[in-house]
Write a protein that holds these residues in place. Structure first.
Motif, PDB file in Angstrom:
ATOM      1  N   CYS A 147      69.130  65.272  65.215  1.00 52.06           N
ATOM      2  CA  CYS A 147      68.902  65.809  64.103  1.00 52.06           C
ATOM      3  C   CYS A 147      67.573  65.388  63.800  1.00 52.06           C
TER       4      CYS A 147
ATOM      5  N   TYR B   2      64.944  67.877  59.900  1.00 54.90           N
ATOM      6  CA  TYR B   2      64.782  67.342  58.652  1.00 54.90           C
ATOM      7  C   TYR B   2      63.273  67.726  58.333  1.00 54.90           C
TER       8      TYR B   2
ATOM      9  N   GLU C  45      75.601  68.736  67.303  1.00 55.98           N
ATOM     10  CA  GLU C  45      75.682  68.032  65.856  1.00 55.98           C
ATOM     11  C   GLU C  45      75.912  69.201  64.698  1.00 55.98           C
TER      12      GLU C  45
ATOM     13  N   HIS D 129      74.127  59.956  55.807  1.00 61.33           N
ATOM     14  CA  HIS D 129      73.235  59.177  55.002  1.00 61.33           C
ATOM     15  C   HIS D 129      72.569  58.844  53.388  1.00 61.33           C
TER      16      HIS D 129
ATOM     17  N   CYS E  24      76.230  64.001  58.941  1.00 63.47           N
ATOM     18  CA  CYS E  24      76.027  65.085  60.701  1.00 63.47           C
ATOM     19  C   CYS E  24      76.717  64.449  60.754  1.00 63.47           C
TER      20      CYS E  24
HETATM   21 ZN    ZN Z   1      72.183  62.655  62.838  1.00 64.17          ZN
END
Ligand code: ZN
Ligand code: 5GP
Length: 304
Positions: free
Chosen positions: A121, A125, A166, A247, A269
Motif C-alpha cells: 500500500c 497513498y 491488499e 494507520h 488496510c
Molecule cells: Zn497496507
C-alpha cells in the motif's frame, strides 16, 4: 538421531519451490501458482461486492515516496534499494576490473530513483492524494504488489520477495475502522473456506532497534495491528498470513489526503500474504494438490 526434513526441503524435493542459491528467494512451480490463483479468486469473492478500484503495482516504487514513508527510519534492516551504474567508460572499466579480481564492484553503483516495495500500500497513498478530496463515502482500493524484505531465512514462510494483496480504505475514522472490523470477521470465514484453522491476535510491526521498542508498544496499546495466525511451520508458532492495520491519520497527514469535509483522512488496510496462505494450504492439505478435499478444490478452482 536424524534431523527431520524441514517443510522447505520437502517443498524443494516436490519441485513446488525451486532454489536460487539465496535463502528466501525461490522460483515457484505451476502447481504453486495454481494455488495462489485460487486464493486470489477466493479473496475477490469475499471483497468484490464492495466495489474496490483495482490497482496493480510493479515490485519497485518511487524512492522519494519510500523515504517520505519513513521506511529507513523504522525498518532499515529490511529495506532494499535499487542501485544502477550511471558512469562512463572509465567507470565501466573499473567495474570489469573489480569483477575479474573478485573485488567489490559496487563503488560505481549509485542509488537510483527506485526502491523495492516493502508493503503493497505504500505507493498508493500519493496516487490517491493527487486525486483531491475523498468522496463522502471515502475510497476503497484492491491492490497487489510483489514486496521485498531483507530477512534471509530457512523458513519457507519467510521469503525475501513475496506477493501481498491488499484492500485499502480511506475515509473518516468510523469508515476505516468499520472496514477493518468487517475484514477481521470475513477472515475467519475465509480461513474456513481454505480448509484451515486460524486465530486473530493483536500484533505489531518489527520496528528496528531501541527506539523501535516504544513504537511496538504504542502500536499494541492502541490496537492498531491484528494478524490472522495459521499454523504452517509449527503449531506453537503460527504464521501471520493476513494483517489488519489501522494507520489512524499517519498516511493522511503525510500525503495530505482530505475527507469530503476537509478533515485529514484516516486509512486502514487488510493484507493477504499470498505465498504464506498457499504454504499454509500445502502444509495442511498435502503437497499433492489433486488430493486436496473436494470442497477446498471447488472453492479455489470451481469444479473439483
Ligand atoms: Zn497496507
Ligand atoms: P505486514 O505488512 O503485516 O508485515 O505483512 C502483510 C502480510 O504479508 C503478512 O500478514 C504476511 O502474510 C505477508 N508477509 C509478511 N512478511 C512476509 C515474509 O517474510 N514472507 C512472506 N512469504 N510473506 C510475508
Amino acid at each position: 538421531m536424524l534431523a527431520a526434513t524441514s517443510f522447505l526441503d520437502r517443498l524443494f524435493d516436490a519441485g513446488i519451490l525451486m532454489e536460487t542459491g539465496v535463502e528466501g528467494l525461490y522460483a515457484r512451480s505451476g502447481a504453486f501458482e495454481r494455488v495462489v490463483d485460487g486464493i486470489d479468486r477466493v479473496i475477490s469473492r469475499f471483497g468484490d461486492a464492495d466495489g474496490a478500484e483495482v490497482v496493480r503495482f510493479p515490485p519497485g516504487m518511487n524512492r522519494m515516496v519510500f523515504e517520505k514513508t519513513g521506511y529507513m527510519k523504522n525498518f532499515p534492516n529490511l529495506a532494499g534499494t535499487v542501485h544502477c551504474f550511471c558512469g562512463d567508460d572509465s567507470g565501466h572499466a573499473e567495474i570489469i576490473a573489480a569483477l575479474e579480481a573478485g573485488d567489490d564492484w559496487s563503488r560505481q553503483q549509485a542509488l537510483s530513483e527506485i526502491a523495492l516495495t516493502p508493503a503493497a500500500c505504500y505507493p498508493l497513498y500519493p496516487i490517491a492524494a493527487r486525486r483531491g478530496s475523498l468522496p463522502a463515502d471515502g475510497r476503497l482500493f484492491d491492490i497487489l504488489s510483489y514486496c521485498f524484505r531483507h530477512e534471509p531465512s530457512r523458513e519457507a514462510t519467510r521469503q525475501q520477495m513475496f506477493r501481498m494483496r491488499e484492500y485499502v480504505r480511506m475515509g473518516t475514522p468510523d469508515q476505516v475502522q468499520a472496514f477493518r472490523q468487517m475484514w477481521i470477521d470475513r477472515a475467519g470465514a475465509m480461513v474456513g473456506v481454505f480448509g484451515l484453522e486460524g486465530a486473530v491476535d493483536l500484533a505489531n510491526d518489527p520496528f528496528f532497534g531501541r527506539a523501535g521498542r516504544m513504537l511496538k508498544n504504542n502500536q499494541r496499546q492502541q490496537t492498531l495491528k491484528f494478524e490472522m495466525l495459521i499454523p504452517v511451520e509449527s503449531v506453537e508458532k503460527p504464521t501471520a498470513c493476513m494483517s489488519f492495520n489501522y494507520h489512524q491519520d499517519h498516511f493522511g497527514t503525510l500525503w495530505n489526503i482530505r475527507t469530503a469535509t476537509d478533515e485529514t483522512a484516516h486509512t486502514a488496510c487488510v493484507g493477504f500474504g499470498m505465498e504464506r496462505l498457499a504454504l499454509a494450504m500445502l502444509r495442511h492439505h498435502g503437497l499433492e494438490i489433486e488430493g486436496w478435499p473436494a470442497p477446498v478444490r471447488e472453492a479455489l478452482w470451481g469444479a473439483a
